[in-house]
Write a protein that holds these residues in place. Structure first.
Motif, PDB file in Angstrom:
ATOM      1  N   GLY A 122       0.800  -1.215   0.000  1.00 38.61           N
ATOM      2  CA  GLY A 122       0.000   0.000   0.000  1.00 38.61           C
ATOM      3  C   GLY A 122       0.833   1.266   0.000  1.00 38.61           C
ATOM      4  O   GLY A 122       0.610   2.179   0.792  1.00 38.61           O
ATOM      5  N   LEU A 123       1.791   1.369  -0.920  1.00 37.52           N
ATOM      6  CA  LEU A 123       2.741   2.485  -0.942  1.00 37.52           C
ATOM      7  C   LEU A 123       2.304   3.574  -1.912  1.00 37.52           C
ATOM      8  O   LEU A 123       1.652   3.296  -2.930  1.00 37.52           O
ATOM      9  CB  LEU A 123       4.127   1.982  -1.351  1.00 37.52           C
ATOM     10  N   ASP A 124       2.699   4.808  -1.610  1.00 39.04           N
ATOM     11  CA  ASP A 124       2.497   5.889  -2.572  1.00 39.04           C
ATOM     12  C   ASP A 124       3.758   6.042  -3.427  1.00 39.04           C
ATOM     13  O   ASP A 124       4.750   5.324  -3.235  1.00 39.04           O
ATOM     14  CB  ASP A 124       2.143   7.199  -1.867  1.00 39.04           C
ATOM     15  N   GLY A 125       3.734   7.000  -4.368  1.00 35.69           N
ATOM     16  CA  GLY A 125       4.851   7.162  -5.287  1.00 35.69           C
ATOM     17  C   GLY A 125       6.151   7.506  -4.596  1.00 35.69           C
ATOM     18  O   GLY A 125       7.226   7.017  -4.967  1.00 35.69           O
ATOM     19  N   GLY A 126       6.087   8.363  -3.574  1.00 35.31           N
ATOM     20  CA  GLY A 126       7.299   8.754  -2.856  1.00 35.31           C
ATOM     21  C   GLY A 126       7.933   7.591  -2.124  1.00 35.31           C
ATOM     22  O   GLY A 126       9.153   7.416  -2.150  1.00 35.31           O
ATOM     23  N   GLN A 127       7.106   6.777  -1.463  1.00 31.41           N
ATOM     24  CA  GLN A 127       7.627   5.606  -0.739  1.00 31.41           C
ATOM     25  C   GLN A 127       8.236   4.600  -1.706  1.00 31.41           C
ATOM     26  O   GLN A 127       9.275   3.994  -1.425  1.00 31.41           O
ATOM     27  CB  GLN A 127       6.504   4.955   0.059  1.00 31.41           C
ATOM     28  N   THR A 128       7.599   4.427  -2.853  1.00 32.92           N
ATOM     29  CA  THR A 128       8.117   3.474  -3.846  1.00 32.92           C
ATOM     30  C   THR A 128       9.454   3.956  -4.397  1.00 32.92           C
ATOM     31  O   THR A 128      10.408   3.188  -4.517  1.00 32.92           O
ATOM     32  CB  THR A 128       7.106   3.316  -4.994  1.00 32.92           C
ATOM     33  N   GLY A 129       9.527   5.243  -4.741  1.00 31.38           N
ATOM     34  CA  GLY A 129      10.784   5.798  -5.249  1.00 31.38           C
ATOM     35  C   GLY A 129      11.901   5.726  -4.236  1.00 31.38           C
ATOM     36  O   GLY A 129      13.079   5.583  -4.598  1.00 31.38           O
ATOM     37  N   LEU A 130      11.546   5.799  -2.952  1.00 27.89           N
ATOM     38  CA  LEU A 130      12.560   5.758  -1.889  1.00 27.89           C
ATOM     39  C   LEU A 130      13.296   4.422  -1.862  1.00 27.89           C
ATOM     40  O   LEU A 130      14.470   4.365  -1.473  1.00 27.89           O
ATOM     41  CB  LEU A 130      11.899   6.016  -0.529  1.00 27.89           C
ATOM     42  N   LEU A 131      12.637   3.343  -2.285  1.00 27.63           N
ATOM     43  CA  LEU A 131      13.297   2.038  -2.333  1.00 27.63           C
ATOM     44  C   LEU A 131      14.501   2.069  -3.269  1.00 27.63           C
ATOM     45  O   LEU A 131      15.544   1.469  -2.982  1.00 27.63           O
ATOM     46  CB  LEU A 131      12.309   0.957  -2.792  1.00 27.63           C
ATOM     47  N   THR A 132      14.363   2.746  -4.390  1.00 31.50           N
ATOM     48  CA  THR A 132      15.494   2.892  -5.309  1.00 31.50           C
ATOM     49  C   THR A 132      16.511   3.876  -4.760  1.00 31.50           C
ATOM     50  O   THR A 132      17.724   3.641  -4.814  1.00 31.50           O
ATOM     51  CB  THR A 132      15.008   3.364  -6.689  1.00 31.50           C
ATOM     52  N   THR A 133      16.024   4.972  -4.217  1.00 29.68           N
ATOM     53  CA  THR A 133      16.926   6.006  -3.714  1.00 29.68           C
ATOM     54  C   THR A 133      17.833   5.471  -2.617  1.00 29.68           C
ATOM     55  O   THR A 133      19.037   5.736  -2.610  1.00 29.68           O
ATOM     56  CB  THR A 133      16.122   7.204  -3.192  1.00 29.68           C
ATOM     57  N   VAL A 134      17.281   4.716  -1.677  1.00 27.94           N
ATOM     58  CA  VAL A 134      18.102   4.222  -0.571  1.00 27.94           C
ATOM     59  C   VAL A 134      19.157   3.244  -1.082  1.00 27.94           C
ATOM     60  O   VAL A 134      20.281   3.208  -0.582  1.00 27.94           O
ATOM     61  CB  VAL A 134      17.212   3.580   0.522  1.00 27.94           C
ATOM     62  N   THR A 135      18.814   2.471  -2.110  1.00 27.60           N
ATOM     63  CA  THR A 135      19.800   1.565  -2.709  1.00 27.60           C
ATOM     64  C   THR A 135      20.976   2.354  -3.260  1.00 27.60           C
ATOM     65  O   THR A 135      22.142   2.014  -3.042  1.00 27.60           O
ATOM     66  CB  THR A 135      19.161   0.751  -3.856  1.00 27.60           C
ATOM     67  N   LEU A 136      20.679   3.422  -3.987  1.00 27.64           N
ATOM     68  CA  LEU A 136      21.720   4.194  -4.646  1.00 27.64           C
ATOM     69  C   LEU A 136      22.511   5.052  -3.665  1.00 27.64           C
ATOM     70  O   LEU A 136      23.721   5.235  -3.825  1.00 27.64           O
ATOM     71  CB  LEU A 136      21.084   5.069  -5.731  1.00 27.64           C
ATOM     72  N   VAL A 137      21.827   5.567  -2.629  1.00 30.26           N
ATOM     73  CA  VAL A 137      22.536   6.369  -1.626  1.00 30.26           C
ATOM     74  C   VAL A 137      23.539   5.508  -0.863  1.00 30.26           C
ATOM     75  O   VAL A 137      24.713   5.872  -0.699  1.00 30.26           O
ATOM     76  CB  VAL A 137      21.535   7.017  -0.647  1.00 30.26           C
ATOM     77  N   VAL A 138      23.102   4.348  -0.411  1.00 33.72           N
ATOM     78  CA  VAL A 138      23.992   3.460   0.341  1.00 33.72           C
ATOM     79  C   VAL A 138      25.079   2.889  -0.567  1.00 33.72           C
ATOM     80  O   VAL A 138      26.165   2.530  -0.108  1.00 33.72           O
ATOM     81  CB  VAL A 138      23.189   2.343   1.028  1.00 33.72           C
ATOM     82  N   SER A 139      24.808   2.843  -1.881  1.00 37.18           N
ATOM     83  CA  SER A 139      25.834   2.350  -2.812  1.00 37.18           C
ATOM     84  C   SER A 139      27.083   3.213  -2.760  1.00 37.18           C
ATOM     85  O   SER A 139      28.178   2.751  -3.081  1.00 37.18           O
ATOM     86  CB  SER A 139      25.283   2.307  -4.245  1.00 37.18           C
ATOM     87  N   ALA A 140      26.924   4.490  -2.369  1.00 35.69           N
ATOM     88  CA  ALA A 140      28.099   5.352  -2.220  1.00 35.69           C
ATOM     89  C   ALA A 140      29.019   4.814  -1.132  1.00 35.69           C
ATOM     90  O   ALA A 140      30.245   4.783  -1.290  1.00 35.69           O
ATOM     91  CB  ALA A 140      27.661   6.779  -1.880  1.00 35.69           C
ATOM     92  N   VAL A 141      28.422   4.371  -0.026  1.00 35.54           N
ATOM     93  CA  VAL A 141      29.213   3.766   1.056  1.00 35.54           C
ATOM     94  C   VAL A 141      29.895   2.499   0.550  1.00 35.54           C
ATOM     95  O   VAL A 141      31.089   2.270   0.785  1.00 35.54           O
ATOM     96  CB  VAL A 141      28.322   3.452   2.269  1.00 35.54           C
ATOM     97  N   GLY A 142      29.129   1.673  -0.168  1.00 34.09           N
ATOM     98  CA  GLY A 142      29.703   0.440  -0.711  1.00 34.09           C
ATOM     99  C   GLY A 142      30.829   0.708  -1.685  1.00 34.09           C
ATOM    100  O   GLY A 142      31.850   0.013  -1.676  1.00 34.09           O
TER     101      GLY A 142
END
Length: 433
Positions: free
Chosen positions: A71-91
């Motif tokens: 039951g997610l909205d557009g912002g919550q759904t987009g955040l799944l990709t964003t958090v992957t890419l943000v943490v990828s900087a640490v990786g």
């Protein structure tokens, strides 16, 4: 003594000389020039990046089902990709430092295992919050793999062929994307959406098989082994910010931000755009994506060739301009003209991928061997982390603009990339020392 000896030959080149010339200039000269060890490194890096891509696209392809399930909205759904890419900087930062300190191959295996394990765990997520955490941790391996694999191959490649060689590695992204679309089409056709998205993540265990090959057959390039023996500053994170490299590091981050902001906006939201705004079915979406991915694969190879012919900077400028035009055209096709959408998918995929072909060689050539993986890992993945906010912004704007209208924002990223090139040198032909 004959009239014509070996020093006075008037006939053409010998068969051996013809063979050597073809080996140096043929379409696969870049692959032959790597030598046996270099080719094994190429296959390992290609496989790692293809499966990295596969694991990444399990999310965008499943986003509609995941949004409905939790039951997610557009912002919550987009955040799944964003958090992957943000943490990828640490990786990317961690993997780069590890690669400079313990070796490219060992670091490559660690990154592959990391993204495989956490992709599988995403399929077991009991809640949106758990999925967000697992996806973030998957980003650690996701961020590190490309930087390490690209540096590994760059150090085997000659200056003459480095653009094409790294373009070949980049093309693995399209191969992994294509595999993910095939699996998505099968899984979502035969299973209910509520379980299909979980199965997609569970197939992310595939990369574990690659680790066996890398462990048995791939070695670090001699240049890196020599640098490790001679340098006491290898893998120094602060080293990429010292006066001689600070400007390079900052502008390389800005370049990566622009290109990847544009790219991940499209990679994340085009499947949703095709299903929601254009009303395509699962099979229809897969068919349209096939044109996009075919263009991407050819674009990576073409961009690799052009980055050696035109230079690193000119190749990026050319395809930044063409990518922005392709995005605007793709998102302004009138309703009912889905056949035109199909046709334009090929040039869109071609342009947005060809711009990446020079990245592996360009970033590697900007840094000395002892800091190469650290510099490449930091600049590429920090740019990806900042660019990751583009997909989230599109998610929020989609409510008022529609997904197609919001996707235009991706074109802004390509303008940023062109501006960043003003602060970076041309590196075509530079030997890696």
């Amino acid at each position: 003594m004959t009239a014509h000896d070996g020093n006075d030959r008037k006939d053409g080149p010998t068969a051996d000389e013809d063979g050597e010339r073809r080996a140096e200039t043929g379409p696969f000269a870049w692959l032959r020039a790597l030598g046996p060890r270099g080719r094994r490194a190429f296959y390992g890096a290609f496989g790692g990046y293809a499966l990295d891509s596969y694991d990444f696209f399990t999310l965008p392809l499943s986003m509609v089902a995941i949004a409905a399930y939790f039951g997610l909205d557009g912002g919550q759904t987009g955040l799944l990709t964003t958090v992957t890419l943000v943490v990828s900087a640490v990786g990317g930062i961690l993997a780069g430092i590890l690669a400079d300190r313990i070796g490219r191959v060992k670091a490559l295996m660690i990154t592959v295992i990391t993204y495989a394990v956490f992709t599988v765990l995403c399929g077991f997520a009991p809640s949106y919050e758990a999925l967000l955490v697992f996806r973030a941790l998957q980003g650690i391996g996701f961020g590190g793999e490309w930087a390490v694999g690209a540096v590994l191959v760059a150090e085997y490649a000659s200056a003459r062929h480095r653009g094409r060689t790294l373009g070949g590695v980049q093309s693995a992204w399209a191969a992994g994307w294509a595999l993910a679309v095939v699996v998505y089409t099968l899984v979502f056709n035969f299973l209910d959406d509520d379980i299909a998205w979980r199965v997609m993540f569970w197939t992310g265990a595939l990369p574990a098989l690659l680790v066996v090959y890398i462990r048995r057959h791939v070695d670090d390039a001699p240049a890196h082994a020599h640098a490790r023996a001679m340098s006491t500053r290898r893998g120094s994170f602060t080293g990429i910010f010292r006066p001689g490299l600070l400007r390079t590091t900052l502008f390389a981050v800005l370049l990566s931000t622009g290109v990847q902001g544009g790219y991940y906006t499209l990679a994340t939201w085009v499947p949703t755009y095709l299903k929601t705004d254009r009303g395509l079915t699962v099979v229809g979406t897969g068919g349209y994506l096939a044109f996009l991915i075919s263009g991407a694969f050819i674009g990576y190879l073409t961009g690799g060739y052009l980055t050696d012919r035109l230079g690193r900077k000119r190749n990026i400028i050319l395809f930044a301009f063409l990518s922005a035009l392709a995005v605007l055209a793709y998102t302004h096709i009138p309703p009912g003209k889905n056949d035109l959408l199909l046709v334009l998918g090929f040039p869109l995929g071609f342009c947005m991928s060809a711009i990446f072909s020079g990245f592996g060689s360009f970033l590697a050539e900007l840094y000395p061997t002892a800091l190469r993986a650290t510099g490449q890992g930091f600049t590429y993945n920090t740019g990806r982390a900042v660019g990751a906010f583009f997909p989230t912004l599109v998610g929020f704007l989609a409510a008022s603009w529609g997904v197609g209208g919001a996707l235009v924002f991706g074109a802004v990223g390509y303008a940023i990339a062109v501006l960043a090139l003003l602060g970076l040198p041309e590196t075509r032909g530079r030997e890696l020392m």
